[in-house]
Design a protein around this motif. Sequence first.
Motif, PDB file in Angstrom:
ATOM      1  N   THR A  12       0.845  -1.201   0.000  1.00  0.00           N
ATOM      2  CA  THR A  12       0.000   0.000   0.000  1.00  0.00           C
ATOM      3  C   THR A  12       0.879   1.250   0.000  1.00  0.00           C
ATOM      4  OG1 THR A  12      -0.117  -0.089   2.410  1.00  0.00           O
ATOM      5  CG2 THR A  12      -1.943  -1.120   1.204  1.00  0.00           C
ATOM      6  N   GLY A  13       1.978   1.180  -0.763  1.00  0.00           N
ATOM      7  CA  GLY A  13       2.861   2.346  -0.899  1.00  0.00           C
ATOM      8  C   GLY A  13       2.321   3.239  -2.011  1.00  0.00           C
ATOM      9  N   LEU A  14       3.233   3.912  -2.715  1.00  0.00           N
ATOM     10  CA  LEU A  14       2.824   4.870  -3.754  1.00  0.00           C
ATOM     11  C   LEU A  14       1.893   4.230  -4.788  1.00  0.00           C
ATOM     12  CD1 LEU A  14       6.207   6.692  -4.488  1.00  0.00           C
ATOM     13  CD2 LEU A  14       4.164   7.632  -3.372  1.00  0.00           C
ATOM     14  N   VAL A  15       2.306   3.080  -5.317  1.00  0.00           N
ATOM     15  CA  VAL A  15       1.533   2.453  -6.390  1.00  0.00           C
ATOM     16  C   VAL A  15       0.249   1.807  -5.837  1.00  0.00           C
ATOM     17  CG1 VAL A  15       1.578   0.674  -8.180  1.00  0.00           C
ATOM     18  CG2 VAL A  15       3.570   2.103  -7.824  1.00  0.00           C
ATOM     19  N   ASN A  45      -0.036  -4.894   4.015  1.00  0.00           N
ATOM     20  CA  ASN A  45       1.287  -4.268   3.894  1.00  0.00           C
ATOM     21  C   ASN A  45       2.185  -4.982   4.900  1.00  0.00           C
ATOM     22  OD1 ASN A  45       0.560  -3.056   6.341  1.00  0.00           O
ATOM     23  ND2 ASN A  45      -0.099  -1.164   5.332  1.00  0.00           N
ATOM     24  N   ARG A  46       3.323  -4.372   5.252  1.00  0.00           N
ATOM     25  CA  ARG A  46       4.238  -5.088   6.144  1.00  0.00           C
ATOM     26  C   ARG A  46       3.627  -5.304   7.531  1.00  0.00           C
ATOM     27  NH1 ARG A  46       8.484  -2.096   3.808  1.00  0.00           N
ATOM     28  NH2 ARG A  46       9.878  -3.434   2.657  1.00  0.00           N
ATOM     29  N   CYS A  94       2.085  -5.201  -5.167  1.00  0.00           N
ATOM     30  CA  CYS A  94       2.620  -3.825  -5.300  1.00  0.00           C
ATOM     31  C   CYS A  94       3.711  -3.598  -4.269  1.00  0.00           C
ATOM     32  CB  CYS A  94       1.505  -2.789  -5.136  1.00  0.00           C
ATOM     33  SG  CYS A  94       0.468  -2.660  -6.579  1.00  0.00           S
ATOM     34  N   THR A  95       4.498  -4.622  -3.988  1.00  0.00           N
ATOM     35  CA  THR A  95       5.627  -4.452  -3.065  1.00  0.00           C
ATOM     36  C   THR A  95       6.879  -4.158  -3.886  1.00  0.00           C
ATOM     37  OG1 THR A  95       6.307  -6.766  -3.047  1.00  0.00           O
ATOM     38  CG2 THR A  95       4.600  -6.132  -1.468  1.00  0.00           C
ATOM     39  N   ASP A  96       7.950  -3.827  -3.156  1.00  0.00           N
ATOM     40  CA  ASP A  96       9.154  -3.375  -3.843  1.00  0.00           C
ATOM     41  C   ASP A  96      10.316  -4.361  -3.740  1.00  0.00           C
ATOM     42  OD1 ASP A  96       9.101  -2.993  -1.141  1.00  0.00           O
ATOM     43  OD2 ASP A  96      10.250  -1.136  -1.158  1.00  0.00           O
ATOM     44  N   ASP A  99      10.393 -10.500  -1.330  1.00  0.00           N
ATOM     45  CA  ASP A  99       9.698 -11.361  -0.364  1.00  0.00           C
ATOM     46  C   ASP A  99       8.490 -12.074  -0.982  1.00  0.00           C
ATOM     47  OD1 ASP A  99      11.437 -10.121   1.278  1.00  0.00           O
ATOM     48  OD2 ASP A  99       9.956  -9.103   2.532  1.00  0.00           O
ATOM     49  N   PRO A 116       3.618  -4.610 -10.773  1.00  0.00           N
ATOM     50  CA  PRO A 116       4.611  -3.701 -11.349  1.00  0.00           C
ATOM     51  C   PRO A 116       6.014  -4.074 -10.873  1.00  0.00           C
ATOM     52  CG  PRO A 116       3.648  -2.692  -9.404  1.00  0.00           C
ATOM     53  CD  PRO A 116       3.044  -4.064  -9.501  1.00  0.00           C
ATOM     54  N   THR A 341       1.184   4.139 -13.383  1.00  0.00           N
ATOM     55  CA  THR A 341       1.422   2.722 -13.104  1.00  0.00           C
ATOM     56  C   THR A 341       0.103   2.045 -12.719  1.00  0.00           C
ATOM     57  OG1 THR A 341       3.607   3.328 -12.297  1.00  0.00           O
ATOM     58  CG2 THR A 341       2.843   1.120 -11.754  1.00  0.00           C
TER      59      THR A 341
HETATM   60  N1  LIG Z   1       6.485   4.317  -7.831  1.00  0.00           N
HETATM   61  C1  LIG Z   1       6.410   4.202  -9.152  1.00  0.00           C
HETATM   62  O1  LIG Z   1       6.146   5.195  -9.869  1.00  0.00           O
HETATM   63  C2  LIG Z   1       6.607   2.864  -9.820  1.00  0.00           C
HETATM   64  C3  LIG Z   1       6.557   2.779 -11.230  1.00  0.00           C
HETATM   65  C4  LIG Z   1       6.703   1.510 -11.832  1.00  0.00           C
HETATM   66  C5  LIG Z   1       6.917   0.381 -11.057  1.00  0.00           C
HETATM   67  N2  LIG Z   1       7.000   0.522  -9.682  1.00  0.00           N
HETATM   68  C6  LIG Z   1       7.182  -0.700  -8.886  1.00  0.00           C
HETATM   69  O2  LIG Z   1       6.010  -0.876  -8.087  1.00  0.00           O
HETATM   70  C7  LIG Z   1       6.340  -1.490  -6.847  1.00  0.00           C
HETATM   71  C8  LIG Z   1       5.798  -0.639  -5.702  1.00  0.00           C
HETATM   72  O3  LIG Z   1       6.415   0.640  -5.775  1.00  0.00           O
HETATM   73  P1  LIG Z   1       6.057   1.784  -4.718  1.00  0.00           P
HETATM   74  O4  LIG Z   1       6.702   3.016  -5.250  1.00  0.00           O
HETATM   75  O5  LIG Z   1       4.603   1.770  -4.425  1.00  0.00           O
HETATM   76  O6  LIG Z   1       6.874   1.264  -3.448  1.00  0.00           O
HETATM   77  P2  LIG Z   1       6.702   1.738  -1.938  1.00  0.00           P
HETATM   78  O7  LIG Z   1       6.036   3.076  -1.891  1.00  0.00           O
HETATM   79  O8  LIG Z   1       8.008   1.549  -1.301  1.00  0.00           O
HETATM   80  O9  LIG Z   1       5.649   0.680  -1.314  1.00  0.00           O
HETATM   81  C9  LIG Z   1       5.957  -0.657  -1.108  1.00  0.00           C
HETATM   82  C10 LIG Z   1       4.824  -1.305  -0.344  1.00  0.00           C
HETATM   83  O10 LIG Z   1       5.098  -2.691  -0.254  1.00  0.00           O
HETATM   84  C11 LIG Z   1       4.887  -3.115   1.087  1.00  0.00           C
HETATM   85  N3  LIG Z   1       5.749  -4.264   1.349  1.00  0.00           N
HETATM   86  C12 LIG Z   1       7.062  -4.429   1.084  1.00  0.00           C
HETATM   87  N4  LIG Z   1       7.488  -5.649   1.450  1.00  0.00           N
HETATM   88  C13 LIG Z   1       6.406  -6.267   1.963  1.00  0.00           C
HETATM   89  C14 LIG Z   1       6.214  -7.559   2.534  1.00  0.00           C
HETATM   90  N5  LIG Z   1       7.204  -8.439   2.625  1.00  0.00           N
HETATM   91  N6  LIG Z   1       4.983  -7.876   2.981  1.00  0.00           N
HETATM   92  C15 LIG Z   1       3.954  -6.989   2.886  1.00  0.00           C
HETATM   93  N7  LIG Z   1       4.086  -5.746   2.355  1.00  0.00           N
HETATM   94  C16 LIG Z   1       5.300  -5.402   1.909  1.00  0.00           C
HETATM   95  C17 LIG Z   1       5.259  -1.916   1.935  1.00  0.00           C
HETATM   96  O11 LIG Z   1       4.648  -2.070   3.217  1.00  0.00           O
HETATM   97  P3  LIG Z   1       4.720  -0.910   4.347  1.00  0.00           P
HETATM   98  O12 LIG Z   1       3.802   0.178   3.846  1.00  0.00           O
HETATM   99  O13 LIG Z   1       4.194  -1.574   5.547  1.00  0.00           O
HETATM  100  O14 LIG Z   1       6.157  -0.514   4.399  1.00  0.00           O
HETATM  101  C18 LIG Z   1       4.650  -0.782   1.087  1.00  0.00           C
HETATM  102  O15 LIG Z   1       3.286  -0.639   1.380  1.00  0.00           O
HETATM  103  C19 LIG Z   1       7.859  -1.629  -6.843  1.00  0.00           C
HETATM  104  O16 LIG Z   1       8.201  -2.935  -7.204  1.00  0.00           O
HETATM  105  C20 LIG Z   1       8.320  -0.616  -7.891  1.00  0.00           C
HETATM  106  O17 LIG Z   1       9.548  -0.985  -8.478  1.00  0.00           O
HETATM  107  C21 LIG Z   1       6.842   1.708  -9.062  1.00  0.00           C
END
Ligand SMILES: NC(=O)c1ccc[n+]([C@@H]2O[C@H](COP(=O)([O-])OP(=O)(O)OC[C@H]3O[C@@H](n4cnc5c(N)ncnc54)[C@H](OP(=O)(O)O)[C@@H]3O)[C@@H](O)[C@H]2O)c1
Length: 354
Positions: A12-15, A45-46, A94-96, A99, A116, A341
């Motif tokens: 539940t991060g940015l995407v 989420n985590r 939608c994690t990064d 895991d 993504p 995205t």
């Molecule tokens: N941002 C972009 O514009 C964009 C564009 C294209 C692709 N992407 C890809 O999209 C994905 C998400 O990007 P983002 O920018 O949204 O990342 P982000 O803001 O860092 O969010 C990541 C989310 O994943 C959760 N998470 C991570 N590991 C986890 C686990 N083991 N169990 C449960 N939840 C977990 C995190 O939980 P917490 O909230 O609890 O920390 C957080 O909610 C990535 O793979 C990125 O490469 C992003």
Amino acid sequence: MKKQINLFLVGTGLVGKALLKSIKINPTVQSENRSITIKVAGIANRSNMLLGKRGIDPVKWKSELNNNGGQTNIKSFIELMKRMKLPNSIFVDCTDGNDIVTLYNTILKTTPIVTPNKSANAGSYKQYNVLKDIVRKNGTDFRYSANVGVGVPSLDVIKSILSGGDKIVAIEGLFSSTMNYLLDKLMTTNKKFSDLLKEAEQKGLTEPDPRNDLNGIDTARKILILVRDSGVKLELSDVKIENLVPVILRNIKSLDRFYESLKIYDKKFDELKKEALRKNCKLVYSANYRKNSASVKIEMVDTSHPFYFSSSKEKVVLFYTKFYKKHPLIIKGQSGGAKATAAVLVSDILKTIK
Ligand SMILES: NC(=O)c1ccc[n+]([C@@H]2O[C@H](COP(=O)([O-])OP(=O)(O)OC[C@H]3O[C@@H](n4cnc5c(N)ncnc54)[C@H](OP(=O)(O)O)[C@@H]3O)[C@@H](O)[C@H]2O)c1
């Protein structure tokens, strides 16, 4: 015809947030002659996870997750999702990190995945193939259009090229918005590279640690996925990457110290700029594949190259095939971001409904 999709979202991060917002605005989508409603049946989420047959409100998801959710255990999340046996269930990762990817094999036996997250497709070639096999054997689906150049449907184009009997011979792409921005500013202003990088970081245009933009790994993962989807066996270690972080600066912990030390290398970028201007060229950080060899590097392109006329805000991919031999098939469009995205994810989600 009316259909309902049951979404199980992890991240539940940015995407993830942008996806929930898009579902909130548009819970029902008209696709071809079908009306498809997207219901959120699980979120994690985590910290917390919550699943429910009646669905989770995409407006109040945060309070529902915090007040009614339990501590996250992704294996249980997947087990519960499977037990619920809801029609048209889709797991959205939608994690990064890696895991969740380690659990794709299990999930894909019963449930389609949309993501993504590049980690699965940019891991070992063996694992990339295992996922394809599981999907084939179990009739599920794995969609990852948002892995490469969001807003530029390059993976769809590959499918279309291959299904028409053509063969991909070479691919070139500009995938890094940060590098597009930095090199454009270097060429068009009098600013030093280290200052531009700091400026870009302060504007939120880079990764939290900008060395992750300069090291070329993300760009390499993108060309790797395109090449693999074109039918070529390639590993990430086969991609020759020009890492723009000087070796001696790779282990510096403090970012301020990194910027200070990077100043020594400004001269190198100034010289590169001078040479490019003298040759009437533009600098790009491009990813290339040809003849079983892939690379990511700074290149000088002149006016005869399609990259020369692309804007720094655009992602560009060129496909050379047996048919598009001299003049490549070019796709380009505005760079992504979380909202774009999410739109690509919705499109993939709808495509999983047969
Ligand atoms: N941002 C972009 O514009 C964009 C564009 C294209 C692709 N992407 C890809 O999209 C994905 C998400 O990007 P983002 O920018 O949204 O990342 P982000 O803001 O860092 O969010 C990541 C989310 O994943 C959760 N998470 C991570 N590991 C986890 C686990 N083991 N169990 C449960 N939840 C977990 C995190 O939980 P917490 O909230 O609890 O920390 C957080 O909610 C990535 O793979 C990125 O490469 C992003």
